[in-house]
Design an enzyme around this catalytic site. Structure first.
Site, PDB file in Angstrom:
ATOM      1  N   SER A 182       1.081  -1.483  -0.130  1.00  0.00           N
ATOM      2  CA  SER A 182       0.122   0.120  -0.179  1.00  0.00           C
ATOM      3  C   SER A 182       0.755   1.390  -0.420  1.00  0.00           C
ATOM      4  O   SER A 182       1.461   1.553  -0.507  1.00  0.00           O
ATOM      5  CB  SER A 182      -0.743   0.251   1.413  1.00  0.00           C
ATOM      6  N   ASP A 193      -8.975  -6.296  -4.124  1.00  0.00           N
ATOM      7  CA  ASP A 193      -8.675  -5.261  -4.003  1.00  0.00           C
ATOM      8  C   ASP A 193      -9.528  -3.793  -4.075  1.00  0.00           C
ATOM      9  O   ASP A 193     -10.366  -4.212  -5.195  1.00  0.00           O
ATOM     10  CB  ASP A 193      -7.775  -4.906  -4.681  1.00  0.00           C
ATOM     11  N   HIS A 237      -7.612  -6.331  -0.480  1.00  0.00           N
ATOM     12  CA  HIS A 237      -6.170  -5.271  -0.214  1.00  0.00           C
ATOM     13  C   HIS A 237      -5.361  -6.023   0.615  1.00  0.00           C
ATOM     14  O   HIS A 237      -3.732  -5.519   0.619  1.00  0.00           O
ATOM     15  CB  HIS A 237      -6.813  -4.130   0.367  1.00  0.00           C
TER      16      HIS A 237
END
Length: 443
Positions: free
Chosen positions: A210, A389, A421
């Site tokens: 991320s 995601d 995610h």
């Protein structure tokens, strides 16, 4: 590290830790956890996760190891430490997993790694998280280090996790977007470079998730000579606009949607399938979720909101952790809840970067897709997204194409089935295999 070895008893001889409390459902339970939170409980909550490594120890052993000590350890030494940076008030919380033979040689010459060993891998967490989020990935990574006489490090970004939390201020004008972004990025990537120097590492493979993946790319652009390769797990800040990104979907656990439990090279059809799921999720957003998304878009720190809830904060965090990590075991979910709670209640610092780097809609003010072509051609880049995601994989696909057009032919992109995610947690086995595969891919 297969079969019985002396290392399997290291955790057993450590002083026992109290088990994590149940996720609170009532006021009194929440109040007790709020009252207990702090540096000591934060350290305990992290060590619970790290003790899943059978050879973990709480402190760095004296080096070099004596012959007696060598007879009682296995192929890897793992320990936690605080690495002080050049600013004496700053430190980086670090988990080190080092092959025993390399540990011995480093005691004699810390800045001279074996010529045949691959550079160490450094695992970097996402926004507001911590190194403990990778607890299901550490054992395969340690086994890779043992096989290749190398090392793996996981660290907390400066201002996050259990690293020091200095004040985070941006001096640039709000209207000067490039200056704001550069200043915010430097807070993180320059502290990573400082950490690298303190650790005497020549080059590193960066494995980022991320926002940690975003900073990994920024670091590689600024310090290309220090990066061996990049492995980017659901990277933030890649595409130009929000498109199908649905930040509020962060609370949703993944569901089993494919019988093919694997990572596959991303095709146009697979990317479109992920985006179709995101369009559906966006259309179903409830009013409350839209309010939460609006707070994100307006630059509020979600952790700041949690801290203002006082004794109700553990209850609120529990609502998230019990739902988002419901695919974990009950014990793992309790341990994750206690860990998330304690790093969330710590003093706000690096979390305030978010409004300077990401614009409304959780997309970058200076998207990586427009910058990545400048990456050094010798640095392989791997993108990976979950098939459920909330990050838009189209940015990763376009980045791979832009790298190719720039003469950089070592870009790849994968979609991991049955994962969201947090793909490294949602489908740890597949992601672990993918990371090891990419680490061992010949350049």
């Amino acid at each position: 590290m297969t079969g019985h070895t002396p290392t399997e008893s290291l955790v057993d001889i450590l002083p026992p830790l109290p088990p994590a409390a149940d996720i609170p459902s009532k006021f009194l339970e929440s109040a007790k956890q709020w009252w207990a939170a702090g540096d000591k409980q934060s350290a305990i909550s992290e060590e619970r996760l790290l003790r899943r490594l059978p050879f973990f120890r709480s402190q760095k052993p004296a080096s070099p190891l004596s012959d007696t000590e060598l007879s009682n350890v296995g192929p890897v030494i793992a320990y936690s430490s605080r690495v002080e940076l050049s600013n004496p008030k700053h430190y980086i919380n670090t988990l080190s997993m080092i092959s025993t033979s390399l540990f011995q040689s480093q005691s004699a010459s810390p800045s001279d790694p074996p010529a045949t060993s691959p550079p160490p891998a450094v695992m970097l967490h996402g926004y507001g998280a911590g190194l403990g989020f990778y607890f299901n990935n550490f054992l395969p990574m340690a086994q890779w280090a043992a096989r290749h006489n190398s090392s793996v490090y996981a660290l907390d970004w400066l201002g996050m996790g259990r690293s020091s939390r200095p004040p985070f201020h941006i001096k640039a004008s709000k209207k000067d977007i490039p200056a704001r972004v550069a200043e915010a990025e430097s807070f993180f990537v320059d502290s990573l470079e400082d950490w690298r120097q303190q650790m005497h590492l020549e080059k590193m493979t960066l494995i980022g998730h991320s926002l940690g993946a975003y900073f990994s790319v920024v670091y590689a652009l600024k310090y290309p000579q220090r990066v061996e390769r990049l492995i980017l797990l659901s990277p933030a800040g890649v595409p130009r606009g929000p498109d199908h990104t649905v930040p509020s979907s962060e609370v949703d656990p993944p569901t089993t949607t494919s019988s093919e439990d694997r990572a596959e090279l991303a095709s146009n059809a697979k990317v479109e399938q992920v985006e179709a799921n995101q369009r559906t999720a966006k259309a179903k957003e409830s009013r409350s979720r839209r309010i939460l998304t609006h707070l994100w878009e307006e630059g509020f720190s979600p952790f700041q909101v949690v801290r203002t809830m006082g004794v109700w904060a553990p209850w609120m965090v529990g609502k998230y952790s019990s739902r988002r990590f419901s695919t974990l075991s009950e014990e793992e979910t309790r341990d994750m809840h206690d860990y998330i709670l304690n790093i969330t209640l710590a003093k706000g610092s690096g979390e305030y970067c978010i409004s300077h780097i990401l614009a409304p809609g959780a997309h970058a003010r200076m998207p990586l897709v427009d910058r990545i072509a400048a990456l050094h051609k010798d640095i392989p880049v791997t993108f990976a997204y979950g098939d459920q995601d909330w990050m838009d994989p189209e940015g990763g696909a376009e980045s791979v194409e832009r790298l190719r057009q720039a003469g950089h032919g070592q870009g790849k992109m994968y979609i991991v089935n049955n994962a969201g995610h947090h793909l490294y947690l949602d489908n740890a086995r597949v992601v672990n295999n993918l990371i090891i595969k990419e680490l061992e891919r010949k350049i």
